[in-house]
Write a protein that holds these residues in place. Structure first.
Motif, mmCIF file in Angstrom:
data_model
loop_
_atom_site.group_PDB
_atom_site.id
_atom_site.type_symbol
_atom_site.label_atom_id
_atom_site.label_comp_id
_atom_site.label_asym_id
_atom_site.label_seq_id
_atom_site.Cartn_x
_atom_site.Cartn_y
_atom_site.Cartn_z
ATOM 1 N N THR A 1 -27.279 16.835 -110.448
ATOM 2 C CA THR A 1 -26.327 15.928 -109.815
ATOM 3 C C THR A 1 -27.121 14.841 -109.117
ATOM 4 N N ILE A 2 -26.822 13.612 -109.447
ATOM 5 C CA ILE A 2 -27.577 12.492 -108.890
ATOM 6 C C ILE A 2 -26.660 11.710 -107.955
ATOM 7 N N THR A 3 -27.071 11.601 -106.718
ATOM 8 C CA THR A 3 -26.262 10.904 -105.730
ATOM 9 C C THR A 3 -26.787 9.503 -105.517
ATOM 10 N N HIS A 4 -25.886 8.572 -105.563
ATOM 11 C CA HIS A 4 -26.272 7.175 -105.380
ATOM 12 C C HIS A 4 -25.510 6.624 -104.184
ATOM 13 N N SER A 5 -26.203 6.186 -103.170
ATOM 14 C CA SER A 5 -25.659 5.731 -101.885
ATOM 15 C C SER A 5 -24.488 6.607 -101.405
ATOM 16 N N PRO B 1 -21.803 11.116 -105.326
ATOM 17 C CA PRO B 1 -22.416 11.575 -106.573
ATOM 18 C C PRO B 1 -22.022 10.659 -107.739
ATOM 19 N N ALA B 2 -23.005 10.023 -108.358
ATOM 20 C CA ALA B 2 -22.714 9.111 -109.459
ATOM 21 C C ALA B 2 -22.721 9.858 -110.782
ATOM 22 N N LEU B 3 -23.436 10.971 -110.810
ATOM 23 C CA LEU B 3 -23.493 11.792 -112.009
ATOM 24 C C LEU B 3 -23.433 13.245 -111.589
ATOM 25 N N GLY C 1 -20.068 1.472 -114.297
ATOM 26 C CA GLY C 1 -19.917 2.425 -113.212
ATOM 27 C C GLY C 1 -19.887 3.869 -113.665
ATOM 28 N N SER C 2 -20.234 4.115 -114.923
ATOM 29 C CA SER C 2 -20.159 5.483 -115.428
ATOM 30 C C SER C 2 -21.438 6.249 -115.140
#
Lengths: 273, 266
Positions: free
Chosen positions: A14-18, A21-23, A43-44
């Motif tokens: 799981t990748i969190t962006h600001s 979670p973006a992914l 934005g996907s």
């Protein structure tokens, strides 16, 4: 035959962006010699995935594993060069590692932009600029070449020529190629594997398989087998209702069966335009 | 050493030391659009002066600490969604204001505030010279050592990351270098004009260069010439030295900009 060398593996990452979670729960791998393309609406999480692979974003859960000593060649979507920074093509090729003039000229010739070494980067045309970016990325003899919408701003013939070159690169250097692209028809012809992304991996597999997958149609429209699919996608569905524990079981072709039935199910108007 | 007995020689050496360290660093400040960042760091140093005097420690140490704290604060806050120009405006001017207020509390200590705001290059002593040249050498060493990584990270963060360079570390190195330059330059040009020593030679060098390295070297040369010329002018016309140096570099900037304009219109 030996198994192909695995270059990058993401397990339940799981990748969190600001902060958000973006992914979520991404399982991804890429082997030497593969051409893999990532598709998905704005934005996907396409760029997020690339950034996680190059190590710019850590995984909040799960793991990102890179092969030891992995060399990555990166061609960014856009490279803004501040007008206050004087930079010749020759100097750019020597970033971050100095190379000889002969190597630089050979790299430019291979990228079909020979004779530009003395020019300022800011004076190049869009096509020349992208080719110089590619030439630089290849100088580090990458195991993995990453292209983030590298043909944005190129016209149709320009993009086609660019992708032909990518094929040549794979043949000559044997590296893996991971790209994000919107040129669907080219992607379908050139990729070994396609990954459809929308906050998680919607579906993946061989291009022919993905083109007929309902999840893909939900994202890109149906009717032309993906050959001329229009890029249209509205954010009509949410992923928040997915239980956190849901871990799609990927079948051989790599499609998550539960995906189409739950959150990725197309609306009627979108499936049949 | 009789040579260093001459205050003009000492002043020239001090100014030259600052110029050749500040100019290449200034190139990065220009490329990364950190101009205001330099300002904020410099303005914070007046607070450092006040604290150093209050606690009776070395001015250089106080300034270095405050500059470092300010630079790291700005650097940390920069990625957090604040509007950068507003944030820097707030920090730069409030640091200066707090510094001036803090200085006014120092009773019994007679300090020449003007000397810190505008520098007093003619009063540079031998010990100052040692500090300035050590600082300059440190900054130049850092820049040369990390040059390629700094340049790659300046160009594009992802490009740097893919090549195994950590952009945040490079940012930290620039921050550190900036704090050191501010701390050593305070004696030469003062708090208010440090940013000028960083920016003007670099901006002047831009139109004369084709590569980043050229720009850094040309900027250092221009800075050096401005120091020597400014000293001479101030001696001849009895003008304040720090501002004279800055005025002369501005003249160079105007000439190079004008030359570029002519070149383009041809």
């Amino acid at each position: 035959m030996t198994a192909p060398e695995r270059l990058v593996t993401l397990s339940n990452a799981t990748i969190t962006h600001s902060g958000t979670p973006a992914l979520r729960d991404v399982n991804f791998r890429i082997d030497r010699g593969e051409i893999v393309t990532i598709l998905g609406p704005n934005g996907s999480g396409k760029s997020t995935l690339l950034r996680a692979i190059i190590g710019a974003l850590p995984a909040t859960t799960g793991t990102v594993k890179r092969a030891a000593g992995l060399s990555i060649g990166y061609v960014p979507q856009k490279l803004h060069i501040d007008p206050t920074l004087p930079l010749t093509v020759r100097r750019f090729l020597s970033l971050p590692h100095r190379i000889s003039d002969a190597m630089a000229e050979a790299a430019l010739t291979r990228a079909n932009v020979s004779g530009l070494a003395g020019r300022q980067m800011t004076e190049l045309s869009g096509g020349q600029f992208q080719r110089v970016l590619l030439a630089r990325a290849l100088l580090s003899k990458p195991d993995l070449l990453i292209l983030d919408e590298a043909t944005q701003g190129l016209d149709q013939p320009g993009a086609a020529a660019f992708y032909r070159q990518i094929e040549d690169v794979r043949r000559e250097m044997g590296c893996a190629i991971l790209m994000v692209s919107h040129d669907l028809h080219v992607v379908m012809a050139a990729s070994d594997r396609v990954i459809c992304l929308n906050g998680h991996i919607c579906c993946e597999g061989a291009p022919a398989h993905v083109a007929t997958a309902p999840e893909y149609r939900a994202l890109f429209g149906a009717g032309t087998n993906g050959a001329l699919a229009l890029y249209r996608h509205e954010h009509d569905h949410h992923h928040d209702d997915l239980p956190d524990t849901t871990q799609p079981a990927y079948d051989q072709a790599g499609c998550a069966p539960d995906c189409a039935q739950s959150d990725c199910a197309p609306t009627k108007t979108e499936t049949h335009p | 050493m009789t040579l260093l007995d001459d205050f003009l020689i000492r002043a020239a050496l001090a100014g030259f030391g600052v110029a050749i360290a500040a100019a290449p660093l200034g190139c990065f400040v220009v490329w990364r659009r950190m101009a205001y960042f330099g300002d904020a760091t410099a303005h914070a140093s007046i607070l450092g002066v006040a604290l150093a005097l209050a606690f009776d420690t070395s001015i250089f140490g106080g300034v270095l600490c405050c500059a470092l704290i300010m630079a790291t604060t700005v650097s940390t806050l920069s990625g957090r969604g604040y509007a950068m120009d507003t944030l820097l405006g707030v920090l730069a001017h409030s640091a200066l204001a707090f510094g001036l207020v803090a200085v006014s509390f120092l009773r019994g200590v007679r300090i020449d505030l003007m000397a810190y705001l505008f520098g007093d290059i003619l009063a540079v002593g031998r010990a100052d010279l040692v500090v300035i040249w050590l600082g300059a050498a440190l900054v130049l060493g850092l820049l040369i050592w990390r040059w390629s990584s700094l340049l790659t990270a300046t160009l594009n963060q992802e490009l740097a990351q893919a090549a195994g360079i950590n952009p945040r570390r490079e940012q930290l190195i620039l921050t550190l270098a900036l704090a050191v330059v501010v701390a050593v330059a305070i004696k030469v040009v003062g708090v208010l004009l440090i940013a000028a020593m960083l920016l003007i030679p670099a901006a002047t060098a831009r139109s004369l260069s084709r590569t980043p390295e050229q720009m850094a070297v040309v900027a250092a040369l221009i800075g050096g010439v401005a120091v020597i010329g400014g000293l001479q002018l101030s001696f001849q016309f009895d003008t304040p030295t720090g501002p004279s140096i800055v005025c002369l570099s501005t003249v160079f900037f105007a000439i190079s900009s004008f030359a570029r304009l002519l070149q383009r219109s041809r």
